[in-house]
Design a protein around this motif. Structure first.
Motif, PDB file in Angstrom:
ATOM      1  N   UNK A  40       0.845  -1.195   0.000  1.00 48.74           N
ATOM      2  CA  UNK A  40       0.000   0.000   0.000  1.00 48.74           C
ATOM      3  C   UNK A  40       0.876   1.239   0.000  1.00 48.74           C
ATOM      4  N   UNK A  41       0.508   2.221  -0.778  1.00 57.20           N
ATOM      5  CA  UNK A  41       1.274   3.470  -0.815  1.00 57.20           C
ATOM      6  C   UNK A  41       1.252   4.209   0.515  1.00 57.20           C
ATOM      7  N   UNK A  42       0.213   4.008   1.294  1.00 52.95           N
ATOM      8  CA  UNK A  42       0.129   4.594   2.626  1.00 52.95           C
ATOM      9  C   UNK A  42      -0.009   3.453   3.628  1.00 52.95           C
ATOM     10  N   UNK A  43       1.022   2.622   3.671  1.00 49.64           N
ATOM     11  CA  UNK A  43       0.974   1.416   4.476  1.00 49.64           C
ATOM     12  C   UNK A  43       1.250   1.648   5.943  1.00 49.64           C
ATOM     13  N   UNK A  44       1.338   0.549   6.681  1.00 50.87           N
ATOM     14  CA  UNK A  44       1.463   0.609   8.138  1.00 50.87           C
ATOM     15  C   UNK A  44       2.841   1.121   8.562  1.00 50.87           C
TER      16      UNK A  44
END
Length: 374
Positions: free
Chosen positions: A204-208
């Motif tokens: 994800x581009x805005x991952x954890x």
């Protein structure tokens, strides 16, 4: 130090407006001009308007971290105002948590939660990352002194650096730790994030994990805001210190990216690498220093309405582009004029119309005193 009557630094609204202008049609306009001139999307300038797929650093990569950085700058002023009004720590924390949650939920809406359903939604969102990064940085600011926060920021970057370079994805044995498939951050997203990923089945581009260095981006903004608000130095000296700090961050970021041999961590926005955090922070700080010096310190550039209209309603225009058909409206209103232009310039006319419509929409809200705040 010069401030607006409502306690806002005018330079902040201008810097935010300049930042948001690029995703309000200006980046698409630049690409269309390059294509109209016959250079295409592969030219150096046009490429700067497109995010690299993995490693690399383009101008457009600065928009997101700069917004988080500016949000960080604003918080010391907001916190001071709340304390002057007698608002206690508990109420301040409640506001921070509420804003974080609202931004996270708006991010889900923006990513199509109600359109596609939970299973088909990307849970890592731009607004969610802004909310979490700003929220954690704000809570750290409420409870800890600058030195403690500085240590936290350094530990986050060092820890993320070691994990990113030293660990690879267990489900991709043999893959390089810094490859898209082999990075540990992607593996964590695959294990823990519900819904779908930005790159399906990969990351994800805005991952954890990449949210942690984004917190550092917000903290860098907080440090800048605290310095300007509390320093007794002249505005000129403050601007110089900010510019020098930007150079230090830039040098540190480039060293991490290229100067550490096998431990180098390339510039990478997708996983918000430590080098990206530092270089983007340097550029954001330089932009703020430039605007602060010209506008608040010297008062040389007073015609800032164009950027302030955007900067004071940045969240509005980000969400509005998702739900309002600005491109359809621009084609309807300017398409005929585009057909009169020389071959290849019709898209330029429509893209100019897109920027104009976005700005006019925000200007009407500005004149009515309507500002979307969370």
């Amino acid at each position: 130090m010069s401030e607006l009557k409502n306690g806002r630094l005018e330079s902040l609204d201008v810097a935010r407006g300049f930042d948001m202008l690029w995703i309000s049609g200006l980046s698409g306009l630049v690409v269309s001009v390059c294509e109209a001139l016959g250079y295409g999307k592969e030219t150096a300038i046009a490429c700067q308007m497109i995010h690299p797929a993995w490693h690399g650093f383009h101008f457009i990569d600065l928009v997101f971290p700069t917004f988080i950085f500016i949000a960080g700058i604003s918080f010391p002023y907001s916190l001071a105002k709340q304390r002057e009004r007698g608002i206690g720590t508990g109420a301040t924390v409640g506001r921070i948590v509420r804003r974080t949650v609202v931004l996270f939920l708006l991010g889900l809406v923006y990513n199509g939660f109600f359109q596609n359903g939970p299973a088909a939604t990307v849970y890592g969102s731009v607004l969610g990352r802004i909310g979490i990064a700003w929220g954690v940085a704000a809570l750290l600011t409420v409870f800890f002194r600058p030195r403690v926060r500085a240590v936290v920021a350094v530990l986050i970057l060092l820890g993320y650096w070691l994990v990113g370079v030293g660990l690879s994805a267990p489900d991709h044995p043999g893959a390089a730790p810094l490859s898209m498939e082999g990075c540990f951050a992607g593996w964590l997203d695959r294990q823990l994030l519900p819904g779908k990923l930005t790159v399906p089945g990969v990351i994800s581009n805005q991952g954890i994990l990449s949210t942690f260095p984004a917190i550092v981006t917000a903290l860098l903004g907080v440090f800048a805001g605290e310095y300007v608000r509390t320093s007794r130095a002249s505005g000129e000296r403050q601007s110089l210190v900010l510019a020098l700090a930007a150079l230090v961050l830039l040098a540190a970021g480039l060293f991490v990216a290229y100067g550490c041999g096998p431990w180098s961590f390339p510039l990478n926005k997708v996983i918000w690498s430590p080098s990206f955090t530092l270089v983007a922070g340097a550029c954001s700080l330089a932009l703020f220093a430039f605007c602060y010096f010209l506008i608040d310190v010297k008062g040389w550039w007073r015609r800032t309405l164009f950027f302030r209209v955007i900067g004071m309603n940045a969240l509005t225009i980000y969400l509005a582009q998702r739900v309002i058909g600005f491109h359809t409206a621009s084609t309807c209103l300017f398409g005929w004029f585009g057909s009169l232009a020389p071959a290849g310039w019709d898209a330029v006319v429509v893209n100019v119309g897109y920027v104009v419509l976005c700005w006019v929409f925000l200007y009407l809200l500005y004149r009515k005193g309507v500002f979307l705040k969370v």
